[in-house]
Design a protein around this motif. Structure first.
Motif, PDB file in Angstrom:
ATOM      1  N   GLY A 124       1.193  -1.756   0.258  1.00  0.00           N
ATOM      2  CA  GLY A 124       0.182   0.023  -0.166  1.00  0.00           C
ATOM      3  C   GLY A 124       0.938   1.327   0.352  1.00  0.00           C
ATOM      4  O   GLY A 124       1.797   1.463  -0.231  1.00  0.00           O
ATOM      5  N   ARG A 125       0.093   2.551   0.543  1.00  0.00           N
ATOM      6  CA  ARG A 125       1.360   3.486   0.258  1.00  0.00           C
ATOM      7  C   ARG A 125       1.187   3.681   1.813  1.00  0.00           C
ATOM      8  O   ARG A 125       1.056   4.372   2.336  1.00  0.00           O
ATOM      9  CB  ARG A 125       0.197   4.771  -0.261  1.00  0.00           C
ATOM     10  N   ARG A 126       2.796   3.974   1.463  1.00  0.00           N
ATOM     11  CA  ARG A 126       3.843   4.081   3.401  1.00  0.00           C
ATOM     12  C   ARG A 126       3.500   5.632   3.865  1.00  0.00           C
ATOM     13  O   ARG A 126       2.893   5.571   4.533  1.00  0.00           O
ATOM     14  CB  ARG A 126       5.047   3.664   2.989  1.00  0.00           C
ATOM     15  N   ALA A 127       2.821   6.193   3.011  1.00  0.00           N
ATOM     16  CA  ALA A 127       3.247   7.706   3.409  1.00  0.00           C
ATOM     17  C   ALA A 127       1.635   8.054   3.884  1.00  0.00           C
ATOM     18  O   ALA A 127       2.002   8.915   4.798  1.00  0.00           O
ATOM     19  CB  ALA A 127       2.734   8.765   2.224  1.00  0.00           C
ATOM     20  N   GLU A 128       1.024   7.174   3.824  1.00  0.00           N
ATOM     21  CA  GLU A 128      -0.021   7.434   4.477  1.00  0.00           C
ATOM     22  C   GLU A 128      -0.518   6.852   5.845  1.00  0.00           C
ATOM     23  O   GLU A 128      -1.136   7.149   6.750  1.00  0.00           O
ATOM     24  CB  GLU A 128      -1.258   6.804   3.711  1.00  0.00           C
ATOM     25  N   TRP A 129       0.672   6.153   6.188  1.00  0.00           N
ATOM     26  CA  TRP A 129       0.701   5.591   7.522  1.00  0.00           C
ATOM     27  C   TRP A 129       1.258   6.635   9.318  1.00  0.00           C
ATOM     28  O   TRP A 129       0.064   6.277  10.194  1.00  0.00           O
ATOM     29  CB  TRP A 129       1.578   4.222   7.679  1.00  0.00           C
ATOM     30  N   ARG A 187       1.991  -2.764   6.980  1.00  0.00           N
ATOM     31  CA  ARG A 187       1.934  -3.445   6.590  1.00  0.00           C
ATOM     32  C   ARG A 187       2.629  -4.327   5.776  1.00  0.00           C
ATOM     33  O   ARG A 187       2.754  -3.193   4.392  1.00  0.00           O
ATOM     34  CB  ARG A 187       0.212  -3.542   5.867  1.00  0.00           C
ATOM     35  N   PHE A 188       3.350  -5.413   5.439  1.00  0.00           N
ATOM     36  CA  PHE A 188       4.221  -5.630   4.592  1.00  0.00           C
ATOM     37  C   PHE A 188       4.339  -6.855   3.742  1.00  0.00           C
ATOM     38  O   PHE A 188       3.206  -7.727   4.137  1.00  0.00           O
ATOM     39  CB  PHE A 188       5.736  -6.010   5.553  1.00  0.00           C
ATOM     40  N   THR A 189       4.806  -7.153   2.697  1.00  0.00           N
ATOM     41  CA  THR A 189       5.166  -8.905   2.080  1.00  0.00           C
ATOM     42  C   THR A 189       6.525  -8.877   2.742  1.00  0.00           C
ATOM     43  O   THR A 189       7.650  -8.709   2.737  1.00  0.00           O
ATOM     44  CB  THR A 189       5.366  -8.421   0.103  1.00  0.00           C
TER      45      THR A 189
END
Length: 213
Positions: A124-129, A187-189
């Motif tokens: 997903g978009r890490r900047a939104e965490w 969340r990660f792969t």
């Protein structure tokens, strides 16, 4: 017969009384005559008595001089009392047990991790965490800004298990907010080994905190 006996008794009493009187008269005459003869003979005895001058008493020889008192026997001096002091007891040797030798624990076994073929990557978009809406109000009012460096442990499911601050922003409020939000929203792969299996791995990141205009 009784009358005759009574007459005989009276006569006997009278005879006894006469005899007693005669004895008394004879005794009196004997005593008075004897006294008269004694008084009559006393002057004669005094005329023929030769008075001899009394010899002076012989002087008693003087008592012998007192013998000199014998010197008392010499008194032997009391024997010397030798006091023997007991030898002091030998010192008690207390054996001090040696402390047990504690050997160092063996090093932990080395866990052979499978070789990593690909690292974990954010989904997903890490900047939104973490956004400016998450800026702590106390840090914003205090004008606190900075960059927080973190290291997170990502498990095989791609979730963050732990977070460690590797570089402080200078504000503990911003550092704590970074780990809290990153662990909840990240969340990660997951990483994969050479055989394509998901494995746990670490991921490093940096979050910039800046007060919006």
């Amino acid at each position: 017969m009784a009358y005759a006996d009574q007459q005989m008794s009276t006569r006997r009493i009278v005879s006894i009384g006469i005899v007693a009187l005669l004895h008394a008269a004879l005794g009196y005459a004997f005593v008075t005559g004897l006294a008269y003869n004694v008084i009559k003979q006393v002057p004669t005895v005094l005329e023929t008595f030769d008075v001899q001058e009394a010899k002076p008493p012989e002087e008693e020889p003087p008592p012998p001089p007192p013998e000199p008192e014998a010197a008392p026997p010499p008194v032997a001096p009391p024997p010397e009392v030798v006091v023997q002091t007991a030898a002091p007891p030998p010192p008690v040797v207390v054996a001090v047990p040696r402390p047990p030798v504690i050997s160092a624990p063996p090093p932990p076994p080395v866990v052979q991790r499978p070789s990593q073929a690909s690292p974990p990557s954010p989904r997903g978009r890490r900047a939104e965490w973490i956004t400016t809406d998450d800026y702590p109000g106390s840090a914003q009012r205090a004008g606190e800004e900075g960059t927080t460096g973190i290291r997170v442990q990502v498990n095989a499911d791609g979730r963050v298990e732990s977070c460690t601050v590797t570089q402080s922003s200078g504000s503990s409020t911003l550092d704590d907010a970074t780990c809290r939000l990153y662990s909840r929203r990240g969340r990660f792969t997951p990483a994969k080994d050479t055989e394509g299996n998901a494995i746990p791995a670490t991921y490093n990141d940096r979050i910039r905190w800046q007060i919006p205009d």
